[in-house]
Motif scaffolding. Structure first.
Motif, PDB file in Angstrom:
ATOM      1  N   GLN A 237      21.454   7.613   0.040  1.00  0.00           N
ATOM      2  CA  GLN A 237      20.651   7.839   0.691  1.00  0.00           C
ATOM      3  C   GLN A 237      19.964   9.170   0.764  1.00  0.00           C
ATOM      4  O   GLN A 237      21.213  10.509   0.183  1.00  0.00           O
ATOM      5  CB  GLN A 237      21.324   7.923   2.171  1.00  0.00           C
ATOM      6  N   GLY A 238      18.954   9.570   1.230  1.00  0.00           N
ATOM      7  CA  GLY A 238      18.711  10.815   1.666  1.00  0.00           C
ATOM      8  C   GLY A 238      17.755  11.122   2.680  1.00  0.00           C
ATOM      9  O   GLY A 238      17.109  10.338   3.063  1.00  0.00           O
ATOM     10  N   PHE A 239      16.900  12.217   2.685  1.00  0.00           N
ATOM     11  CA  PHE A 239      15.750  12.269   3.256  1.00  0.00           C
ATOM     12  C   PHE A 239      14.212  13.013   2.570  1.00  0.00           C
ATOM     13  O   PHE A 239      14.435  13.210   1.529  1.00  0.00           O
ATOM     14  CB  PHE A 239      16.645  13.786   4.442  1.00  0.00           C
ATOM     15  N   GLY A 240      13.596  12.471   3.137  1.00  0.00           N
ATOM     16  CA  GLY A 240      12.286  12.661   2.459  1.00  0.00           C
ATOM     17  C   GLY A 240      11.878  11.168   1.977  1.00  0.00           C
ATOM     18  O   GLY A 240      12.587   9.988   2.399  1.00  0.00           O
ATOM     19  N   ASN A 241      10.799  11.544   1.040  1.00  0.00           N
ATOM     20  CA  ASN A 241      10.397  10.248   0.190  1.00  0.00           C
ATOM     21  C   ASN A 241      11.814  10.190  -1.763  1.00  0.00           C
ATOM     22  O   ASN A 241      12.253  11.029  -1.462  1.00  0.00           O
ATOM     23  CB  ASN A 241       9.432  10.654  -0.452  1.00  0.00           C
TER      24      ASN A 241
ATOM     25  N   MET B 254      15.534   1.606   0.151  1.00  0.00           N
ATOM     26  CA  MET B 254      14.576   1.209   1.639  1.00  0.00           C
ATOM     27  C   MET B 254      14.636   2.686   1.889  1.00  0.00           C
ATOM     28  O   MET B 254      15.564   3.517   2.341  1.00  0.00           O
ATOM     29  CB  MET B 254      15.383   0.392   2.351  1.00  0.00           C
ATOM     30  N   GLN B 255      12.889   2.250   2.526  1.00  0.00           N
ATOM     31  CA  GLN B 255      12.664   3.843   2.622  1.00  0.00           C
ATOM     32  C   GLN B 255      12.028   3.565   4.189  1.00  0.00           C
ATOM     33  O   GLN B 255      11.364   2.728   4.405  1.00  0.00           O
ATOM     34  CB  GLN B 255      11.600   4.015   1.913  1.00  0.00           C
ATOM     35  N   ASP B 256      11.995   4.685   5.264  1.00  0.00           N
ATOM     36  CA  ASP B 256      12.079   4.697   6.664  1.00  0.00           C
ATOM     37  C   ASP B 256      10.742   5.198   6.448  1.00  0.00           C
ATOM     38  O   ASP B 256      10.492   6.355   5.442  1.00  0.00           O
ATOM     39  CB  ASP B 256      12.980   5.773   7.408  1.00  0.00           C
ATOM     40  N   THR B 257       9.535   4.285   6.715  1.00  0.00           N
ATOM     41  CA  THR B 257       8.624   5.061   7.280  1.00  0.00           C
ATOM     42  C   THR B 257       7.966   5.510   8.214  1.00  0.00           C
ATOM     43  O   THR B 257       9.096   5.590   9.031  1.00  0.00           O
ATOM     44  CB  THR B 257       6.949   3.790   6.540  1.00  0.00           C
ATOM     45  N   SER B 258       6.805   6.527   8.405  1.00  0.00           N
ATOM     46  CA  SER B 258       6.827   7.010   9.372  1.00  0.00           C
ATOM     47  C   SER B 258       5.692   6.587  10.270  1.00  0.00           C
ATOM     48  O   SER B 258       4.773   7.661  11.489  1.00  0.00           O
ATOM     49  CB  SER B 258       6.666   8.462   8.957  1.00  0.00           C
ATOM     50  N   ILE B 259       5.293   5.561  10.194  1.00  0.00           N
ATOM     51  CA  ILE B 259       3.758   5.094  10.967  1.00  0.00           C
ATOM     52  C   ILE B 259       3.758   5.382  12.079  1.00  0.00           C
ATOM     53  O   ILE B 259       2.939   5.849  12.392  1.00  0.00           O
ATOM     54  CB  ILE B 259       3.991   3.465  10.573  1.00  0.00           C
ATOM     55  N   LEU B 260       4.819   5.073  13.172  1.00  0.00           N
ATOM     56  CA  LEU B 260       4.943   5.003  14.230  1.00  0.00           C
ATOM     57  C   LEU B 260       5.586   6.016  14.838  1.00  0.00           C
ATOM     58  O   LEU B 260       6.200   6.283  15.734  1.00  0.00           O
ATOM     59  CB  LEU B 260       4.670   4.334  15.397  1.00  0.00           C
ATOM     60  N   GLY B 261       6.453   7.705  14.068  1.00  0.00           N
ATOM     61  CA  GLY B 261       6.844   8.214  13.853  1.00  0.00           C
ATOM     62  C   GLY B 261       8.687   7.905  13.186  1.00  0.00           C
ATOM     63  O   GLY B 261       8.978   6.480  12.926  1.00  0.00           O
TER      64      GLY B 261
ATOM     65  N   SER C 144       1.157  -0.968  -0.109  1.00  0.00           N
ATOM     66  CA  SER C 144      -0.433   0.247   0.249  1.00  0.00           C
ATOM     67  C   SER C 144       1.241   1.086  -0.066  1.00  0.00           C
ATOM     68  O   SER C 144       1.594   1.963   1.046  1.00  0.00           O
ATOM     69  CB  SER C 144      -1.257  -0.139   1.141  1.00  0.00           C
ATOM     70  N   PRO C 145       1.068   1.795  -0.852  1.00  0.00           N
ATOM     71  CA  PRO C 145       1.480   2.667  -0.790  1.00  0.00           C
ATOM     72  C   PRO C 145       1.308   4.304  -0.812  1.00  0.00           C
ATOM     73  O   PRO C 145       0.286   4.457  -1.142  1.00  0.00           O
ATOM     74  CB  PRO C 145       2.430   2.927  -2.787  1.00  0.00           C
ATOM     75  N   PHE C 146       1.836   4.898  -0.238  1.00  0.00           N
ATOM     76  CA  PHE C 146       1.857   6.333   0.320  1.00  0.00           C
ATOM     77  C   PHE C 146       2.826   7.408   0.735  1.00  0.00           C
ATOM     78  O   PHE C 146       3.855   6.599   0.756  1.00  0.00           O
ATOM     79  CB  PHE C 146       0.602   6.114   1.558  1.00  0.00           C
ATOM     80  N   ASN C 147       2.145   8.303   1.401  1.00  0.00           N
ATOM     81  CA  ASN C 147       3.346   8.962   1.440  1.00  0.00           C
ATOM     82  C   ASN C 147       3.730   8.740   2.835  1.00  0.00           C
ATOM     83  O   ASN C 147       3.927   8.845   3.528  1.00  0.00           O
ATOM     84  CB  ASN C 147       3.091  10.322   1.468  1.00  0.00           C
ATOM     85  N   TYR C 148       5.384   8.059   2.515  1.00  0.00           N
ATOM     86  CA  TYR C 148       6.220   7.185   3.093  1.00  0.00           C
ATOM     87  C   TYR C 148       6.750   8.357   4.451  1.00  0.00           C
ATOM     88  O   TYR C 148       6.333   8.011   5.729  1.00  0.00           O
ATOM     89  CB  TYR C 148       6.850   7.417   3.148  1.00  0.00           C
ATOM     90  N   THR C 149       7.056   9.637   4.007  1.00  0.00           N
ATOM     91  CA  THR C 149       7.714  10.756   5.562  1.00  0.00           C
ATOM     92  C   THR C 149       6.320  11.707   5.361  1.00  0.00           C
ATOM     93  O   THR C 149       7.092  12.443   6.362  1.00  0.00           O
ATOM     94  CB  THR C 149       8.967  11.039   5.124  1.00  0.00           C
ATOM     95  N   GLY C 150       5.104  11.451   5.164  1.00  0.00           N
ATOM     96  CA  GLY C 150       4.146  12.716   5.779  1.00  0.00           C
ATOM     97  C   GLY C 150       3.356  12.112   6.935  1.00  0.00           C
ATOM     98  O   GLY C 150       3.721  11.044   7.856  1.00  0.00           O
TER      99      GLY C 150
END
Ligand code: C2O
Length: 552
Positions: free
Chosen positions: A467-471, A442-449, A409-415
């Protein structure tokens, strides 16, 4: 190369720390465990006999295990655990690696006390690619200590669907040091002489914390990470994640100093203070006067210098440090970065939740159970070894080779996190045909922070190309990839609220675990496995299982 033999007896031992004694699982009664020493090209045979009531398995973290996946060690991935009274001989060869790696138990949380260093010397007569150190120091292994039994902590956490207790101390070679209650006598001392350059091996064996490390008034020149040489660079403080190893050169003061120097290690974390152990382990750099060898500079009457560490959530510092790491990329030590890619994968890495089982009251958000996942799949380990099932082809009821190449389920990973934080449980493998060149973002998600996750890949080294920040931006970010001298390693931090891109060649047949090396996240399911297929030649196939493989 020669064959080096080691005997590892898994046995209980009583150890006293922080004024309390507890019985812990050890190798040969030693804590930390014995050091393995070998040269590049050597064969290593470790005879592990389990004398304790707990099932056990040992992982040789970072050893490539070319075609010898049976010796890799993660329980229920490459082997059934070694049960009480059983012996299993791990047999492997050290191929084209030199520097520091480590070994640890790879079942439940037993690695909290079952760990030790692996020192890999270059082939005889082959010098280091940096100025030869005068001497080697004893490896420094960072660990974590709990007053209570970690197995009880984990099983309680799983039963209540909550977070396990945080540790009571950090340690250097098992010693908490003077900043903890009644631990001044349990202080690690690194003994040096003035005017010398030492090779110092650092290992982060902590369960749940990335660490900053610094030695007061001294600089550290980084020369190798994860048993691969890097372009040397000098820092006052470095960052090391669980699973990672770093070799540094430590230059001592030209003259015998009339002062004491502390070394500190303390966590880097982007989660709320209170939800991690924010204490500090201190050790002492103790100078010895070569003129009077019995004299030591550690004298309470002398001034004490303490290192300054970054603030606990200083992500800029971490980024600055990790982006300095570069492969040597010389003729002798080329960086074999795959220049073209056969298959691209995008994995989301992060926490999530599971519905609370009926018989439990869960402590996760909105009464859910804490979970963690890769591409929304929270891996459930089977009751037999994945590798065995892969080898025999009897996979039904064990795993399915349908791990998703993209998040479900794609979404705005860091939003804004999605309303539905649920992940799915499953036992899925991702198949790679022989010699596939892989690019994985590999993308960090913001689901529980947002949180930094040190991802470890078994069986391969990979190159950290970006490497980078955001999506992650699949259109523009690849233009910035470093395909010339990216660092090669086995464990990399997925930046908090960001992404990391790695490349590797799937040249090692077997089932290879990949997981967050923060043990609490692994426990919650932040783990997956690759199914590396063999090639057509017999030299490209997984070797058959040894006859003493433990049975489930
Ligand atoms: Cu050091 Cu699978 O771990």
């Amino acid at each position: 190369g020669i064959t080096r033999h080691y005997d590892f007896n898994i046995q209980m031992a009583n150890v006293t720390r922080l004024c309390a004694t507890k019985s812990i699982v050890t190798v040969n009664g030693q804590f930390p465990g014995p050091e393995l020493i070998a040269r590049e090209g050597d064969r290593v045979h470790v005879r592990v006999t389990n004398h304790v009531a707990h099932n056990m398995s040992i992982h040789w973290h970072g050893i490539r295990q070319m075609r010898t996946g049976w010796a890799d060690g993660p329980a229920y991935v490459t082997q059934c655990p070694i049960q009480k009274g059983q012996t299993y001989v791990y047999k492997f060869t050290i191929t084209a690696q030199r520097g520091t790696l480590w070994w640890h138990a790879h079942i439940s949380w037993f690695r909290s006390t079952v760990y030790g260093a692996i020192v890999i010397l270059p082939k005889l007569g082959v010098p280091y690619p940096f100025p030869a150190p005068h001497k080697e120091l004893t490896p420094v292994i960072f660990g974590e200590w709990w007053l209570s039994d970690t197995e009880a902590i984990v099983s309680t956490a799983l039963k209540v669907g909550g977070a396990p207790n945080i540790s009571d101390a950090f340690t250097i070679n098992g010693l908490p040091g003077p900043l903890y209650n009644c631990s001044a006598k349990d202080t690690f001392k690194l003994k040096v002489e003035p005017g010398k350059t030492y090779l110092l091996r650092l290992i982060n064996a902590a369960l749940n914390d990335e660490l900053f490390f610094s030695v007061a008034n001294h600089t550290l020149t980084v020369v190798e990470v994860d048993a691969v040489y890097v372009k040397p660079f000098t820092v006052r403080t470095l960052v090391i994640s669980p699973g990672q190893t770093t070799n540094v050169l430590l230059a001592t003061k030209p003259a015998y100093p009339r002062a004491n120097f502390y070394m500190f290690a303390r966590p880097y974390s982007t989660i709320r203070p209170g939800t991690f152990d924010n204490s500090t382990v201190a050790g002492i750099l103790e100078y010895h006067n070569p003129g009077s060898p019995s004299a030591s500079s550690f004298d309470k009457a002398l001034p004490i210098f303490k290192p300054m560490l970054p603030y606990f959530n200083d992500t800029n510092f971490v980024t600055n440090f990790t982006t300095k790491l570069r492969s040597l990329a010389t003729k002798q030590y080329p960086a074999a970065v795959p220049q073209s890619v056969d298959r691209r994968f995008f994995f989301t890495i992060g926490l999530g939740t599971l519905p609370c089982p009926k018989n439990m009251t869960c402590q996760g958000p909105n009464g859910t159970q804490f979970a963690a996942a890769v591409n929304n799949v929270s891996l459930v380990l089977p009751s037999m070894a994945l590798l065995q099932s892969h080898f025999t082809g009897l996979t039904s009821g064990v795993y399915a080779a349908n791990f998703p190449a993209m998040p479900l389920s794609p979404f705005n990973y860091t939003g804004t996190p999605p309303n539905n934080t649920h992940v799915a449980t499953g036992t899925k493998l991702l198949a790679l045909s022989f010699n596939t060149s892989v690019e994985l973002v590999m993308q960090d998600t913001s689901i529980l922070g947002i949180e930094s996750h040190p991802l470890h890949l078994h069986g391969f080294n990979f190159f950290v190309v970006g490497q980078g920040f955001g999506n992650y931006d699949a259109v523009n970010d690849p233009d910035k990839f470093n395909l010339v001298d990216p660092v090669e390693r086995n464990t990399v931090g997925v930046p908090a609220g960001g992404w990391v891109a790695i490349r590797f060649l799937a040249d090692n047949p077997g089932v290879w675990f990949m997981h967050c090396h923060l043990e609490v996240h692994t426990t919650w399911g932040l783990r997956m496995a690759w199914q590396g297929q063999g090639g057509s030649k017999s030299s490209q196939k997984l070797l058959p299982p040894p006859s003493d493989m433990p049975k489930c």
